[in-house]
Enzyme design. Structure first.
Site, PDB file in Angstrom:
ATOM      1  CB  SER A 159      -0.960  -0.031   1.199  1.00 50.33           C
ATOM      2  OG  SER A 159      -1.949   0.966   1.091  1.00 50.33           O
TER       3      SER A 159
ATOM      4  CD  GLU B 136      -2.467  -2.530  -3.757  1.00 47.48           C
ATOM      5  OE1 GLU B 136      -3.675  -2.686  -3.456  1.00 47.48           O
ATOM      6  OE2 GLU B 136      -1.750  -1.674  -3.204  1.00 47.48           O
TER       7      GLU B 136
ATOM      8  CG  HIS C  14      -5.402  -2.648   0.193  1.00 45.25           C
ATOM      9  ND1 HIS C  14      -4.604  -2.274  -0.863  1.00 45.25           N
ATOM     10  CD2 HIS C  14      -5.116  -1.802   1.214  1.00 45.25           C
ATOM     11  CE1 HIS C  14      -3.877  -1.219  -0.500  1.00 45.25           C
ATOM     12  NE2 HIS C  14      -4.165  -0.914   0.747  1.00 45.25           N
TER      13      HIS C  14
END
Length: 315
Positions: free
Chosen positions: A124, A219, A288
Site C-alpha cells: 500500500s 493493486e 488489500h
C-alpha cells in the site's frame, strides 16, 4: 503466445539483502498512518516473528499520535532512520500503511542502508519505499504488515507463510487459476510496482521508477473507476507502458460506484491503457485482501500465463 523479445538494454541486477536467520533482529516501525488502539495487533505480529526465531524491537515513537499520522514527521522519520542505520537490524517491517511515507522519504539518509542493505517490508503506502529503494539498487518485499495480524492466523496462512519464505530465502513460486480475462504469454523481467495511487504520486520525483524491460505489479483500494483510469493514464503518459514486458494485476478492492456509470469492467479499463502485445495476469492474490502473497520487488521474475493455470516464479 506473445513475444518477450525487447531491444532495450537489460535493467541492472539489484542487490539482495541478506536473508534472515534465527536469532536476527528486526524492527517494526510506523512510517505512515496512526496506530490508535492497535498495539494488541502489533504485539501479535511481534509474536509471529518471534515464533520464527527472530528478535523484535519497536520504533520508539510507533504508537505516538499526530492527527492522521503515527507521530510527527520528525518522529516517524527518526524511527525509520534508526532502523536504517542500525547494523544489528536485519529487516524493517512496516506496522501499517495508510498515508504518510512520502512526507518523510526525502528526509531520510540511505547512506548506511546502501552500505548494509536490509529487507524493507510492506504494501500500500509503503510502495513509496519500494520505488525509492528500487532506484537505490536494492530489493524489497511487498507483503503483509503488522496490522495484517488483525485477521486470524488460520484465515491468512499463505499471507504469513510466503512472507516467511521470502525473508528466509526459501523458494517462492506461485501457481494460480487463470482468469478468463488474462492475455496469455511468457516473459521474464524485474518485478516492480505496487499501489497505483502511490505509483502515480511518485511521477516526476527521484522515486519514479523505470518500467523498461520489467514486469509491473499493480493493486488498488477504495477508488472510483474513473480515478483508476486517470492514474493509469498519467502513468501511460509518463512512459510506464512503452517498453514494459508484462503486467500482474492484484486485488482491486472496494471499487466505488459513481453516479455516472463507468460502463466497462476493471479488466477492460486496464486493457484500454496497456499495449496489446504484452501478457497480462489478472486476479493475483496480493493487495488489500486477507490473502496477500509476498512479492520480491526488483527480483528477476518469470511470468507464465496459460489457459488453465498461471505461474509467477522468482528466480
Amino acid at each position: 503466445m506473445i513475444s518477450s523479445v525487447y531491444s532495450q538494454t537489460q535493467p541492472m541486477k539489484l542487490v539482495t539483502p541478506p536473508y534472515l536467520q534465527k536469532g536476527d533482529t528486526i524492527a517494526i516501525v510506523a512510517p505512515a498512518g496512526i496506530l490508535k488502539n492497535r498495539k494488541h495487533i502489533i504485539d501479535k505480529a511481534k509474536a509471529l516473528a518471534e515464533g520464527w526465531g527472530l528478535k523484535v524491537i519497536y520504533g520508539k515513537h510507533m504508537f505516538n499520535q499526530n492527527n492522521h499520522f503515527a507521530g510527527t514527521d520528525a518522529e516517524r522519520c527518526q524511527d525509520v532512520q534508526d532502523a536504517l542505520d542500525n547494523p544489528n537490524i536485519k529487516a524493517i517491517w512496516s506496522a501499517r500503511g495508510g498515508y504518510g511515507s512520502v512526507r518523510i522519504l526525502d528526509k531520510l539518509d540511505f547512506t548506511k542502508f546502501k552500505e548494509n542493505p536490509k529487507w524493507v517490508i510492506g504494501y500500500s503506502d509503503i510502495t513509496a519505499f519500494h520505488n525509492h529503494i528500487h532506484n537505490l539498487g536494492i530489493e524489497t518485499i511487498h507483503g503483509m504488515m503488522g496490522t495484517s495480524m488483525q485477521d486470524k492466523t488460520e484465515d491468512i496462512p499463505e499471507t504469513i507463510e510466503t512472507l516467511r519464505k521470502a525473508l528466509f530465502g526459501e523458494e517462492l513460486k506461485y501457481v494460480i487459476q487463470s482468469s478468463k480475462y488474462n492475455r496469455k504469454g511468457e516473459v521474464t523481467g524485474q518485478l516492480v510496482g505496487g499501489n497505483i495511487a502511490i505509483l502515480a504520486s511518485m511521477l516526476g520525483s527521484d522515486s519514479q521508477i523505470s518500467t523498461n524491460g520489467k514486469i509491473l505489479f499493480i493493486e488498488e483500494i477504495g477508488e472510483y473507476k474513473y480515478s483508476i483510469d486517470r492514474m493509469l493514464q498519467s502513468l501511460k503518459r509518463a512512459g510506464y507502458f512503452t517498453k514494459i514486458k508484462g503486467v500482474i494485476v492484484g486485488d482491486m478492492t472496494k471499487v466505488k460506484k459513481n453516479t455516472t456509470p463507468w460502463g466497462s469492467s476493471i479488466e477492460q479499463l486496464i486493457f484500454d491503457i496497456l499495449p496489446n502485445d504484452i501478457p497480462v495476469l489478472f486476479g493475483f492474490p496480493a493487495g488489500h485482501e486477507p490473502d496477500n502473497r509476498a512479492l520480491i520487488m526488483g527480483r528477476n521474475t518469470k511470468l507464465s500465463i496459460k489457459k488453465n493455470t498461471s505461474e509467477v516464479e522468482f528466480k
